[in-house]
Enzyme design. Structure first.
Site, PDB file in Angstrom:
ATOM      1  N   ASP A   1       0.872  -1.175   0.000  1.00 41.87           N
ATOM      2  CA  ASP A   1       0.000   0.000   0.000  1.00 41.87           C
ATOM      3  C   ASP A   1       0.909   1.225   0.000  1.00 41.87           C
ATOM      4  O   ASP A   1       1.434   1.632   1.035  1.00 41.87           O
ATOM      5  CB  ASP A   1      -0.899  -0.005   1.228  1.00 41.87           C
ATOM      6  CG  ASP A   1      -1.829   1.208   1.276  1.00 41.87           C
ATOM      7  OD1 ASP A   1      -1.778   2.024   0.326  1.00 41.87           O
ATOM      8  OD2 ASP A   1      -2.586   1.342   2.246  1.00 41.87           O
TER       9      ASP A   1
ATOM     10  N   TYR B   1       7.138   9.398 -15.214  1.00 40.60           N
ATOM     11  CA  TYR B   1       6.001   9.741 -14.367  1.00 40.60           C
ATOM     12  C   TYR B   1       4.730   9.738 -15.208  1.00 40.60           C
ATOM     13  O   TYR B   1       4.508  10.662 -16.005  1.00 40.60           O
ATOM     14  CB  TYR B   1       6.216  11.115 -13.748  1.00 40.60           C
ATOM     15  CG  TYR B   1       7.346  11.154 -12.777  1.00 40.60           C
ATOM     16  CD1 TYR B   1       7.229  10.536 -11.545  1.00 40.60           C
ATOM     17  CD2 TYR B   1       8.530  11.790 -13.095  1.00 40.60           C
ATOM     18  CE1 TYR B   1       8.271  10.561 -10.655  1.00 40.60           C
ATOM     19  CE2 TYR B   1       9.578  11.827 -12.209  1.00 40.60           C
ATOM     20  CZ  TYR B   1       9.441  11.209 -10.983  1.00 40.60           C
ATOM     21  OH  TYR B   1      10.474  11.240 -10.101  1.00 40.60           O
TER      22      TYR B   1
ATOM     23  N   ALA C   1       1.695  10.719 -15.186  1.00 43.61           N
ATOM     24  CA  ALA C   1       0.650  11.560 -14.619  1.00 43.61           C
ATOM     25  C   ALA C   1       0.741  12.937 -15.240  1.00 43.61           C
ATOM     26  O   ALA C   1       1.811  13.393 -15.605  1.00 43.61           O
ATOM     27  CB  ALA C   1       0.801  11.638 -13.111  1.00 43.61           C
TER      28      ALA C   1
ATOM     29  N   LYS D   1      -0.327  15.654 -13.651  1.00 44.25           N
ATOM     30  CA  LYS D   1      -0.465  16.621 -12.576  1.00 44.25           C
ATOM     31  C   LYS D   1       0.694  17.609 -12.615  1.00 44.25           C
ATOM     32  O   LYS D   1       1.838  17.262 -12.878  1.00 44.25           O
ATOM     33  CB  LYS D   1      -0.508  15.909 -11.220  1.00 44.25           C
ATOM     34  CG  LYS D   1      -1.662  14.936 -11.078  1.00 44.25           C
ATOM     35  CD  LYS D   1      -1.697  14.312  -9.720  1.00 44.25           C
ATOM     36  CE  LYS D   1      -0.516  13.420  -9.461  1.00 44.25           C
ATOM     37  NZ  LYS D   1      -0.474  12.230 -10.315  1.00 44.25           N
TER      38      LYS D   1
END
Length: 246
Positions: free
Chosen positions: A64, A141, A143, A145
Site C-alpha cells: 500500500d 512519471y 501523470a 499533474k
C-alpha cells in the site's frame, strides 16, 4: 532465466492500466521486473504470464504505497534480496471527479497522499541508490499533474550530472480504467480523445531511452498542450469544462 537485458525495472501500480502495459513492454525487452500494487491476485497472474512468455525474473510486492513506512520497507526488502533498481516507473495514483466541497475530505487527502507524498517518497529512496550507481535511466512519471511534471523536470536537471535520466510522461486521457475508478463521466469528446495504453507506454519508454525531459504522446494531446499555451486561462478552462462534462 534468459534475458537480453538483466537490469531491474520497478513498476508501481502494476496491476492494471499503464503499469501493466509498462510491465509487458519491458518484459518483451528482457528486463527483470518488480511489480508493486495492492491487488495481489492480479499481480501474481501478470507475473506468471510474463515469466512464462518471456522467461524473465519477476518479483511481486503487495504494498500500500499510501503508507510511506511501507515504501521504506519495500526498499529495504529489495536491498536485502540484492535487487538494485535501474528503472523506476512511478505510475501508481488515482483520481476522484466531482466538486471538491461535496467530496469527503478523507478521500481527497488520501488521493494527495498517494499521488504526491508517496510518489515523492518512492522517488527519494530509490533515487539515492541510482545516484550512487550512476544509473542511466530513472523514472517515467505517468501523470499529468502539475506537481509531478514540475518535480520530474527539476529532478531531470538535478540528477542529470549523476548519470540519472528523469522523464515525465504526460499521457492525457487514456483507456486504462482510471476514469472509471475516478467516477469520471466519459463524454463523447473524451472518448474520441482517448488513447490506448500501448502507444502511450511506447512513447514513454522511447523518450526515457532518448534522455528527454518530458513527452506528450499522441497528436490530440499535443494539440491540447498548444491550445492551452496559446489561449488565456479562462478560455481553455471553459473549453475543457465542456469536454469533461458534455
Amino acid at each position: 532465466m534468459t534475458t537480453t537485458d538483466n537490469s531491474w525495472v520497478l513498476i508501481t501500480g502494476a496491476s492494471s492500466g499503464f503499469g501493466e502495459e509498462f510491465a509487458r513492454q519491458y518484459a518483451e525487452q528482457g528486463h527483470s521486473l518488480v511489480l508493486v500494487a495492492r491487488r495481489l491476485d492480479r499481480l501474481q497472474a501478470l507475473a506468471e504470464a510474463l515469466r512464462r512468455q518471456y522467461r524473465i525474473d519477476v518479483v511481486v510486492e503487495q504494498v500500500d504505497l499510501s503508507d510511506v513506512a511501507a515504501v521504506i520497507q519495500l526498499h529495504r526488502r529489495l536491498r536485502e534480496q540484492g535487487i538494485a533498481i535501474d528503472i523506476l516507473i512511478n505510475n501508481a495514483g488515482h483520481g476522484l471527479q466531482g466538486p471538491f466541497v461535496d467530496s469527503q475530505l478523507d478521500a481527497a487527502l488520501a488521493m494527495v497522499q498517494l499521488d504526491v507524498a508517496s510518489l515523492t517518497a518512492v522517488t527519494h529512496v530509490f533515487a539515492q541508490d541510482m545516484r550512487t550507481r550512476g544509473v542511466q535511466n530513472f523514472a517515467v512519471y505517468a501523470a499529468a499533474k502539475a506537481y509531478v511534471l514540475r518535480l520530474g523536470e527539476a529532478f531531470h536537471r538535478e540528477l542529470k550530472r549523476d548519470g540519472v535520466t528523469v522523464t515525465a510522461l504526460c499521457p492525457g486521457m487514456s483507456d486504462t480504467g482510471f476514469a472509471t475508478a475516478a467516477q469520471q463521466k466519459i463524454t463523447p469528446a473524451l472518448k474520441l480523445l482517448m488513447m490506448q495504453p500501448a502507444p502511450v507506454v511506447r512513447a514513454g519508454i522511447r523518450a526515457l531511452q532518448a534522455g528527454r525531459i518530458s513527452v506528450v504522446p499522441g497528436w490530440a494531446n499535443k494539440v491540447s498542450v498548444i491550445f492551452m499555451w496559446a489561449t488565456p486561462r479562462w478560455l481553455h478552462q471553459a473549453f475543457l469544462s465542456r469536454v469533461m462534462n458534455g
